[in-house]
Design a protein around this motif. Structure first.
Motif, PDB file in Angstrom:
ATOM      1  N   GLU A 311     -36.369  47.583   1.262  1.00 53.45           N
ATOM      2  CA  GLU A 311     -36.713  46.410   1.994  1.00 53.45           C
ATOM      3  C   GLU A 311     -37.289  45.211   1.017  1.00 53.45           C
ATOM      4  N   PRO A 312     -37.621  43.963   1.381  1.00 54.69           N
ATOM      5  CA  PRO A 312     -37.884  43.203   0.621  1.00 54.69           C
ATOM      6  C   PRO A 312     -39.459  43.469   0.406  1.00 54.69           C
ATOM      7  N   GLY A 313     -40.150  43.870   0.874  1.00 55.92           N
ATOM      8  CA  GLY A 313     -41.840  44.345   0.703  1.00 55.92           C
ATOM      9  C   GLY A 313     -41.717  45.102  -0.456  1.00 55.92           C
ATOM     10  N   ARG A 314     -40.693  45.993  -0.674  1.00 56.99           N
ATOM     11  CA  ARG A 314     -40.728  46.919  -1.762  1.00 56.99           C
ATOM     12  C   ARG A 314     -40.363  46.220  -3.055  1.00 56.99           C
ATOM     13  N   ASP A 315     -39.617  45.210  -3.034  1.00 52.80           N
ATOM     14  CA  ASP A 315     -39.430  44.378  -4.016  1.00 52.80           C
ATOM     15  C   ASP A 315     -38.608  45.203  -5.314  1.00 52.80           C
ATOM     16  N   TRP A 376     -38.961  62.664  -8.312  1.00 51.41           N
ATOM     17  CA  TRP A 376     -39.849  62.508  -9.697  1.00 51.41           C
ATOM     18  C   TRP A 376     -39.380  63.455 -10.756  1.00 51.41           C
ATOM     19  N   ALA A 377     -38.674  64.498 -10.573  1.00 47.45           N
ATOM     20  CA  ALA A 377     -38.203  65.187 -11.647  1.00 47.45           C
ATOM     21  C   ALA A 377     -37.015  64.829 -12.368  1.00 47.45           C
ATOM     22  N   ALA A 378     -36.264  64.001 -11.638  1.00 52.59           N
ATOM     23  CA  ALA A 378     -35.185  63.174 -12.320  1.00 52.59           C
ATOM     24  C   ALA A 378     -35.293  62.293 -13.351  1.00 52.59           C
ATOM     25  N   GLY A 379     -36.530  61.835 -13.302  1.00 56.32           N
ATOM     26  CA  GLY A 379     -36.938  60.548 -14.228  1.00 56.32           C
ATOM     27  C   GLY A 379     -37.826  60.945 -15.274  1.00 56.32           C
ATOM     28  N   THR A 380     -38.031  59.987 -16.156  1.00 60.87           N
ATOM     29  CA  THR A 380     -38.782  59.938 -17.481  1.00 60.87           C
ATOM     30  C   THR A 380     -40.224  59.375 -17.052  1.00 60.87           C
ATOM     31  N   VAL A 381     -40.150  58.197 -16.362  1.00 57.10           N
ATOM     32  CA  VAL A 381     -41.284  57.367 -15.964  1.00 57.10           C
ATOM     33  C   VAL A 381     -41.026  56.911 -14.459  1.00 57.10           C
ATOM     34  N   VAL A 382     -41.939  56.988 -13.635  1.00 57.96           N
ATOM     35  CA  VAL A 382     -41.701  56.796 -12.046  1.00 57.96           C
ATOM     36  C   VAL A 382     -42.402  55.221 -12.009  1.00 57.96           C
ATOM     37  N   VAL A 383     -41.623  54.345 -11.483  1.00 50.79           N
ATOM     38  CA  VAL A 383     -42.173  52.806 -11.165  1.00 50.79           C
ATOM     39  C   VAL A 383     -42.155  52.443  -9.684  1.00 50.79           C
ATOM     40  N   PHE A 384     -43.502  51.702  -9.367  1.00 55.95           N
ATOM     41  CA  PHE A 384     -43.414  51.319  -8.032  1.00 55.95           C
ATOM     42  C   PHE A 384     -43.502  49.974  -8.052  1.00 55.95           C
ATOM     43  N   THR A 385     -43.128  48.928  -7.461  1.00 58.06           N
ATOM     44  CA  THR A 385     -42.933  47.455  -7.441  1.00 58.06           C
ATOM     45  C   THR A 385     -43.357  46.905  -6.117  1.00 58.06           C
ATOM     46  N   GLY A 386     -43.822  47.615  -5.246  1.00 55.99           N
ATOM     47  CA  GLY A 386     -44.170  46.958  -3.912  1.00 55.99           C
ATOM     48  C   GLY A 386     -45.061  45.701  -4.111  1.00 55.99           C
ATOM     49  N   LEU A 387     -44.885  44.831  -3.068  1.00 57.27           N
ATOM     50  CA  LEU A 387     -45.766  43.376  -2.854  1.00 57.27           C
ATOM     51  C   LEU A 387     -47.016  43.994  -2.329  1.00 57.27           C
ATOM     52  N   THR A 388     -46.748  44.981  -1.452  1.00 54.53           N
ATOM     53  CA  THR A 388     -48.035  45.752  -0.993  1.00 54.53           C
ATOM     54  C   THR A 388     -48.035  47.150  -1.182  1.00 54.53           C
ATOM     55  N   SER A 407     -47.241  50.897 -11.832  1.00 52.33           N
ATOM     56  CA  SER A 407     -47.388  50.375 -10.328  1.00 52.33           C
ATOM     57  C   SER A 407     -47.654  49.035 -10.454  1.00 52.33           C
ATOM     58  N   THR A 408     -47.139  48.073  -9.601  1.00 51.35           N
ATOM     59  CA  THR A 408     -47.883  46.770  -9.526  1.00 51.35           C
ATOM     60  C   THR A 408     -49.298  47.065  -8.901  1.00 51.35           C
ATOM     61  N   GLU A 409     -50.167  46.023  -9.477  1.00 46.08           N
ATOM     62  CA  GLU A 409     -51.413  46.161  -9.011  1.00 46.08           C
ATOM     63  C   GLU A 409     -51.855  45.408  -7.702  1.00 46.08           C
ATOM     64  N   VAL A 410     -51.312  45.984  -6.520  1.00 40.84           N
ATOM     65  CA  VAL A 410     -51.650  45.561  -5.230  1.00 40.84           C
ATOM     66  C   VAL A 410     -52.205  46.456  -4.394  1.00 40.84           C
ATOM     67  N   GLY A 411     -52.890  46.357  -3.135  1.00 39.36           N
ATOM     68  CA  GLY A 411     -53.379  47.469  -2.179  1.00 39.36           C
ATOM     69  C   GLY A 411     -53.977  48.605  -2.809  1.00 39.36           C
ATOM     70  N   LEU A 423     -50.767  49.509 -14.693  1.00 33.36           N
ATOM     71  CA  LEU A 423     -50.657  48.718 -13.591  1.00 33.36           C
ATOM     72  C   LEU A 423     -50.366  47.200 -14.244  1.00 33.36           C
ATOM     73  N   VAL A 424     -49.429  46.820 -13.450  1.00 34.84           N
ATOM     74  CA  VAL A 424     -48.787  45.527 -13.912  1.00 34.84           C
ATOM     75  C   VAL A 424     -48.755  44.357 -12.760  1.00 34.84           C
ATOM     76  N   PRO A 425     -48.857  43.084 -12.996  1.00 35.56           N
ATOM     77  CA  PRO A 425     -48.873  41.901 -12.090  1.00 35.56           C
ATOM     78  C   PRO A 425     -47.648  42.107 -10.976  1.00 35.56           C
ATOM     79  N   PRO A 426     -47.794  41.753  -9.851  1.00 36.30           N
ATOM     80  CA  PRO A 426     -46.603  41.777  -8.948  1.00 36.30           C
ATOM     81  C   PRO A 426     -45.733  40.417  -9.337  1.00 36.30           C
ATOM     82  N   ARG A 427     -44.254  40.706  -9.170  1.00 35.20           N
ATOM     83  CA  ARG A 427     -43.346  39.591  -9.416  1.00 35.20           C
ATOM     84  C   ARG A 427     -43.308  39.265 -10.902  1.00 35.20           C
TER      85      ARG A 427
END
Length: 514
Positions: A311-315, A376-388, A407-411, A423-427
């Motif tokens: 969904e758009p909110g997960r970016d 999680w086991a299928a990856g090397t690094v796990v990434v979250f990019t949500g706007l919230t 992860s994006t630095e939100v919420g 932690l990285v800035p969103p967008r």
């Protein structure tokens, strides 16, 4: 002590499931006597009548259900001489919902309706009657009423009246009084989830002096604002219902003895809604996944894993653009996207972006995994990019795998991840790509972050600290709360544990000794 757990089942737009959490709490506090009062979707094992059932096997305590949504409970309306009292109380409640200057009358109207329906049980029938509809229409169309920039139509009055009737059903639940399974016979109430589930606790405090605790893992009011954006109602109806939930939340926070949000992020939201910081204590939501083994060996090729609702909110757009930059420098890197489409057309939108960026076979949309641990086991690094990032649950689950997390630095992200991840800035695709490359190129740093994240999640989200926290909260609350015997004294003088503070018994023993 006797504790009543109050929670809501399936809601048409904002589903929240507290069953697993309630089960863990009941099993961890076996020294107390629990009973579960459930606001079910459309009736359940007790037929929506509020009677005691055997309780689901996962709960243990006796379960009492009330049908919240769907067909109105059977029953007659109030007698003519009582109808005027219902009309006055309902008018007071409606005026609080639609007139900004009348917000203070919400509580008095609510409690007056509760008192009236306790005497004759006629509230559901009254709210569905023409008398209630005329009150709602007249006050809703009064000068100065807040209608969200649109005058309510007749159909709006009918729809809103029906929704208010459903929201107010807990006021007429057969749960009040001092008898077995009733809220007047418990030492405290514990509301899990907020919203309409708090109504019985508010009434029990009003009628019987029973204190209550509120636990929210994700704020009910915030979820209502999100869910009503897509609800199939006109704006006046949405504004009226959101006003009801807002005022109910404020009254709940004002009357609760203790508030236990699931994160400091939620705590800040509660304080914006009037919660007293002195009565607020953050208790993280425990998870049984802390005992799960860490993920095994990393894949041979570098793999970024993204998981969440499409969904758009997960970016997911941000992840695709960042991956394009990563692939330009690390051609062997792959991207796995796990998740189910929750916004129509969004999966096709993401595939179109991948095609435009010429990502080819480097990205794979893998759908729902068999389990989050497998993802999680299928990856090397796990990434979250949500706007919230409203809930810490998925972040904590990824950290428990032992994989490094970005992860994006939100919420709640900073609160959950802390120094054990990036932690990285969103967008900001450049910043996200830089973080991914930094970890993919540094195996030692990945291992260090993975271990630190797993230990941090185990410490913060274990079940035992949650159980200990509520054991202390219950004892502290009941020991400081004044004695609250049932109003009509139907106990017959039989003593109940914790019915009076500990100081009462100490003073009595000293007086007897002299």
């Amino acid at each position: 002590m006797r504790i009543a757990l109050l929670t809501e089942g399936v809601h048409p737009y904002a589903q929240r499931a507290g069953g697993g959490w309630c089960r863990r709490l009941v099993e961890g506090l076996a020294e107390h006597e629990f009973q579960l009062h459930l606001l079910a979707g459309d009736g359940g094992g007790s037929g929506g009548g509020g009677g005691a059932g055997e309780g689901p096997a996962t709960y243990g305590p006796a379960t009492y259900e009330l049908a919240m949504w769907g067909r109105r409970p059977a029953g007659r309306g109030p007698a003519a001489h009582r109808r005027r009292a219902y009309v006055r109380a309902y008018r007071e409640l409606v005026r609080a919902l639609v007139l900004p200057g009348e917000r203070g009358s919400f509580a008095s109207g609510l409690y007056r309706l509760a008192e009236l329906t306790r005497q004759d049980g006629a509230l559901p029938a009254f709210l569905a009657s023409g008398h209630a509809q005329r009150v709602l229409e007249r006050e809703w169309r009064a000068p100065g009423a807040d209608t969200a920039a649109g005058q309510p139509l007749v159909r709006d009055v009918l729809v809103a009246g029906d929704l208010l009737e459903q929201c107010l059903r807990p006021l007429s639940a057969p749960w009040y009084g001092p008898g077995p399974g009733r809220l007047g016979a418990v030492d405290l109430c514990h509301v899990v989830g907020g919203g309409p589930a708090a109504l019985p606790a508010l009434v029990a405090k009003r009628l019987h002096g029973v204190p209550f605790v509120v636990t929210e893992h994700g704020l009910h009011l915030r979820e209502q604002y999100r869910s009503y954006r897509s609800a199939p109602y006109r704006w006046p109806v949405r504004a009226l219902l959101l006003s009801f939930f807002r005022l109910l939340t404020e009254e709940t926070y004002r009357e609760a003895a203790v508030l236990t949000p699931g994160s400091a992020y939620d705590q800040q939201w509660q304080q914006r809604c009037g919660a007293d910081p002195a009565r607020t204590r953050v208790v993280h939501e425990g998870t049984e996944a802390v005992g799960r083994e860490a993920a095994g060996v990393e894949p041979e090729q570098p793999v970024l894993v993204w998981a969440g609702a499409l969904e758009p909110g997960r970016d997911a757009d941000l992840m695709l653009h960042a991956y394009a930059r990563v692939r330009a420098e690390l051609p062997g890197a792959r991207l796995l996207v796990y998740g189910e489409e929750s916004a129509p057309g969004y999966l096709d939108h993401c595939k179109a972006i991948a095609e435009r960026l010429e990502l080819g076979e480097g990205v794979r949309f893998a759908g729902l995994p068999e389990s989050t641990a497998q993802a999680w086991a299928a990856g090397t690094v796990v990434v979250f990019t949500g706007l919230t990032q409203r809930s810490p649950r998925l972040l904590a689950d990824a950290m428990l795998s032992g994989r490094a997390v970005i992860s994006t630095e939100v919420g709640v992200a900073r609160e959950v991840v802390g120094p054990s991840g990036l932690l990285v800035p969103p967008r900001d695709p450049a910043a996200l790509a830089g973080a991914c490359l930094a970890l993919l190129r540094d195996e030692e740093r990945r291992a260090r972050f993975g271990l630190a994240g797993r230990l941090r999640a185990q410490e913060r989200f274990a079940v035992a600290p949650v159980v200990t926290a509520f054991r202390e909260i219950y004892l502290e609350l009941v020991s400081h709360w004044p004695a609250f015997p049932a109003v009509d004294g139907a106990d017959g003088g039989v003593p109940r544990p914790f019915a009076r503070p500990a100081e009462y018994w100490v003073a009595g023993a000293m007086a007897e000794a002299h």
